[in-house]
Design an enzyme around this catalytic site. Structure first.
Site, PDB file in Angstrom:
ATOM      1  N   ARG A 143     -15.115  12.524   7.830  1.00 54.40           N
ATOM      2  CA  ARG A 143     -13.812  13.170   8.090  1.00 54.40           C
ATOM      3  C   ARG A 143     -13.488  14.181   7.008  1.00 54.40           C
ATOM      4  O   ARG A 143     -12.980  15.267   7.277  1.00 54.40           O
ATOM      5  CB  ARG A 143     -12.707  12.093   8.153  1.00 54.40           C
ATOM      6  CG  ARG A 143     -12.766  11.267   9.418  1.00 54.40           C
ATOM      7  CD  ARG A 143     -11.886  10.032   9.293  1.00 54.40           C
ATOM      8  NE  ARG A 143     -10.509  10.372   9.023  1.00 54.40           N
ATOM      9  CZ  ARG A 143      -9.651   9.578   8.380  1.00 54.40           C
ATOM     10  NH1 ARG A 143     -10.038   8.399   7.934  1.00 54.40           N
ATOM     11  NH2 ARG A 143      -8.414   9.951   8.185  1.00 54.40           N
ATOM     12  N   ASP A 190     -15.634   2.341   7.214  1.00 51.00           N
ATOM     13  CA  ASP A 190     -14.634   3.317   6.768  1.00 51.00           C
ATOM     14  C   ASP A 190     -15.217   4.268   5.733  1.00 51.00           C
ATOM     15  O   ASP A 190     -14.921   5.462   5.727  1.00 51.00           O
ATOM     16  CB  ASP A 190     -13.397   2.607   6.192  1.00 51.00           C
ATOM     17  CG  ASP A 190     -12.384   3.625   5.702  1.00 51.00           C
ATOM     18  OD1 ASP A 190     -11.894   4.398   6.544  1.00 51.00           O
ATOM     19  OD2 ASP A 190     -12.118   3.690   4.488  1.00 51.00           O
ATOM     20  N   LYS A 220      -9.194  -1.633   5.299  1.00 48.03           N
ATOM     21  CA  LYS A 220      -9.434  -2.087   3.917  1.00 48.03           C
ATOM     22  C   LYS A 220      -8.401  -3.126   3.506  1.00 48.03           C
ATOM     23  O   LYS A 220      -8.722  -4.115   2.862  1.00 48.03           O
ATOM     24  CB  LYS A 220      -9.395  -0.882   2.970  1.00 48.03           C
ATOM     25  CG  LYS A 220     -10.604   0.029   3.182  1.00 48.03           C
ATOM     26  CD  LYS A 220     -10.495   1.344   2.458  1.00 48.03           C
ATOM     27  CE  LYS A 220      -9.536   2.284   3.117  1.00 48.03           C
ATOM     28  NZ  LYS A 220      -9.653   3.692   2.779  1.00 48.03           N
ATOM     29  N   HIS A 228       0.853  -1.198   0.000  1.00 48.31           N
ATOM     30  CA  HIS A 228       0.000   0.000   0.000  1.00 48.31           C
ATOM     31  C   HIS A 228       0.881   1.237   0.000  1.00 48.31           C
ATOM     32  O   HIS A 228       1.817   1.331   0.788  1.00 48.31           O
ATOM     33  CB  HIS A 228      -0.905   0.020   1.240  1.00 48.31           C
ATOM     34  CG  HIS A 228      -1.729   1.273   1.319  1.00 48.31           C
ATOM     35  ND1 HIS A 228      -2.888   1.439   0.594  1.00 48.31           N
ATOM     36  CD2 HIS A 228      -1.532   2.436   1.989  1.00 48.31           C
ATOM     37  CE1 HIS A 228      -3.377   2.645   0.830  1.00 48.31           C
ATOM     38  NE2 HIS A 228      -2.573   3.268   1.665  1.00 48.31           N
ATOM     39  N   SER A 265      -8.081   3.491   9.024  1.00 44.85           N
ATOM     40  CA  SER A 265      -8.823   3.530   7.768  1.00 44.85           C
ATOM     41  C   SER A 265      -8.116   2.682   6.709  1.00 44.85           C
ATOM     42  O   SER A 265      -8.730   1.819   6.057  1.00 44.85           O
ATOM     43  CB  SER A 265      -8.918   4.999   7.305  1.00 44.85           C
ATOM     44  OG  SER A 265      -9.295   5.094   5.962  1.00 44.85           O
TER      45      SER A 265
HETATM   46  N1  URA Z   1      -6.310   6.917   2.738  1.00 45.78           N
HETATM   47  C1  URA Z   1      -7.246   6.182   3.352  1.00 45.78           C
HETATM   48  O1  URA Z   1      -7.666   5.138   2.846  1.00 45.78           O
HETATM   49  N2  URA Z   1      -7.704   6.617   4.534  1.00 45.78           N
HETATM   50  C2  URA Z   1      -7.264   7.744   5.127  1.00 45.78           C
HETATM   51  O2  URA Z   1      -7.704   8.065   6.197  1.00 45.78           O
HETATM   52  C3  URA Z   1      -6.293   8.497   4.454  1.00 45.78           C
HETATM   53  C4  URA Z   1      -5.827   8.058   3.253  1.00 45.78           C
END
Ligand code: URA
Length: 437
Positions: A168, A161, A187, A82, A183
């Site tokens: 947010r 999320d 995922k 990631h 967050s």
């Molecule tokens: N990318 C995400 O998936 N979540 C965040 O909070 C910030 C960047």
């Protein structure tokens, strides 16, 4: 339990129990807690943070708000990468097939571009016919048979999320280390991976502009991922200037193909190899053990002998795309108009601000200012000069691709604000600043 009491407890610096945090996440997913209360809780976390126990419980609840894939029936360790997002960051495209061909399975759920940063899904969709909307069953099938599959986030994965991120975004609470870490990991861990390699960017084009902030985010994610029982390593990497020459969608696919051919810009190749080494070790790749040199040799061989490129073509075909683009990139979307941007003085390219270059690509049509926007797969830019290069007056700095003259005008304006020509060589950071394990 009342959301009001939990907001007050966090506001006053208290620590919430696993049950209390789960109550909030369920309330976010099922709609049982009002948006204003969730937003107030997020703001309280923004100021008060979360301790390690709270963060683990919060992530656990977020992860289990949706479907968690079980890929344990597929042999071998499953490892993903990631990136926290950058400009010209096409690394997933060469990296995923390269690592798969070296014997580690890569189930990759990727995102779309937003703001100045690009997204892997938009780049892949510039390949004619390529689909990122596969069923979970087909995803698992391809991870098993081909060793790699790249899809978009489905509604089933971490729905909490989705809800909390939207809140947010609207309440200036995105920039919170515990909220970002949970967050992202909610995922990624839902993909059924055994280990994760993180590319945490720092610099002008990164989410975290200061190295200290990026290090804190990387440390938090590595510790949290490990607390969840998965392997994790992070590389802190430079994002002051864009990666490679190409910024956009089709142009980045073309550059990725060059890397898979054993060529390509040195920084893109090097970061692909550095992250690949971590993935092979985390994935117990056959014949590699814990030896980074062996891992690197294995990866370099797969680039040199054409195996990685061949796997990319197989992946494209399996996901509905035209694999002929690999041998003939002119089959990728072509720009309607091209404009060259030339230097107005001689000197050295002392600044090439990644964020502004990314915004230039958005102006050209390659990215999105808002989530709902469409992208133009043929739009983007190719940098002919890189940070620190010598430039003569009249030299081409960049080539801009767009569909209209007005987009080219807006893109040129931004690009000119990103590139500064001076006399003193720029201060260069190393490509990989640190490794956190
Ligand atoms: N990318 C995400 O998936 N979540 C965040 O909070 C910030 C960047």
């Amino acid at each position: 339990m009342r959301a009001y009491d939990l907001i007050r407890k966090k506001r006053d610096g208290g620590s919430l129990s696993a049950e209390e945090l789960q109550y909030l996440v369920w309330g976010a997913t099922g709609g049982g807690i009002a948006d204003e209360q969730l937003a107030a809780f997020l703001m309280a976390v923004f100021f008060r943070g979360m301790d390690a126990q709270e963060l683990k419980a919060w992530l656990h609840a977020m992860l289990h708000s949706g479907r968690v894939l079980d890929l344990s029936a597929i042999p071998g360790r499953k490892v993903d990468k990631h990136s926290t997002g950058g400009v010209g960051d096409k690394i997933s495209l060469p990296l995923a097939p390269l690592v798969a061909v070296c014997g580690v399975r890569v189930p990759m759920v990727s995102g779309r571009g937003l703001g100045h940063t690009g997204g892997t899904l938009d780049k892949l969709e510039s390949i004619p016919g390529f689909t990122v909307d596969l069923s979970i069953a087909r995803f698992a099938e391809l991870v098993n048979s081909l060793g790699v599959c790249l899809i978009g986030q489905t509604g089933e994965i971490a729905p909490a999320d989705r809800k909390l991120y939207a809140l947010r975004d609207a309440t200036a609470t995105v920039e919170s280390v515990p909220l970002i870490a949970s967050s992202i990991l909610s995922k990624k861990l839902a993909e059924g991976i055994d280990a994760l390699v993180l590319d945490v960017k720092t610099g002008r084009g990164a989410f975290m502009k200061e190295t200290a902030q990026a290090r804190t985010l990387a440390r938090t994610m590595v510790d949290l991922c490990r607390a969840m029982g998965r392997g994790c390593v992070a590389l802190l990497t430079d994002m002051d200037a864009p990666l490679g020459h190409a910024v956009g969608n089709a142009v980045e696919v073309r550059e990725s193909i060059e890397v898979l051919r054993g060529a390509g810009p040195p920084d893109v190749r090097e970061l692909t190899l550095r992250l690949g080494v971590e993935m092979l070790i985390a994935g117990d790749a056959p014949g590699v053990g814990d030896d980074p040199l062996l891992a690197r040799m294995r990866l370099e061989t797969a680039l040199a002998d054409g195996q990685a490129l061949k796997r990319f073509a197989q992946l494209i075909e399996a996901q509905g795309g035209d694999p002929a683009v690999v041998d003939d990139p002119s089959k990728l979307p072509q720009p309607k108009i091209v404009r060259e941007v030339r230097a107005d003085r001689s000197g050295l390219l002392t600044t090439l601000d990644a964020e502004l270059v990314g915004l230039a690509a958005v102006e050209l049509g390659a990215g999105r200012a808002r989530k709902e926007d469409d992208v133009d797969h043929a739009a983007g830019l190719i940098l002919h000069k890189r940070l620190g290069d010598e430039v003569r007056e009249g030299d081409v700095i960049a080539e801009l691709h767009a569909a209209t003259e007005s987009r080219l005008d807006a893109g040129e304006l931004r690009l000119r604000s990103a590139a500064r020509i001076g006399d003193a060589p720029p201060q260069r950071k190393p490509l990989v600043l640190e490794r956190l394990a």
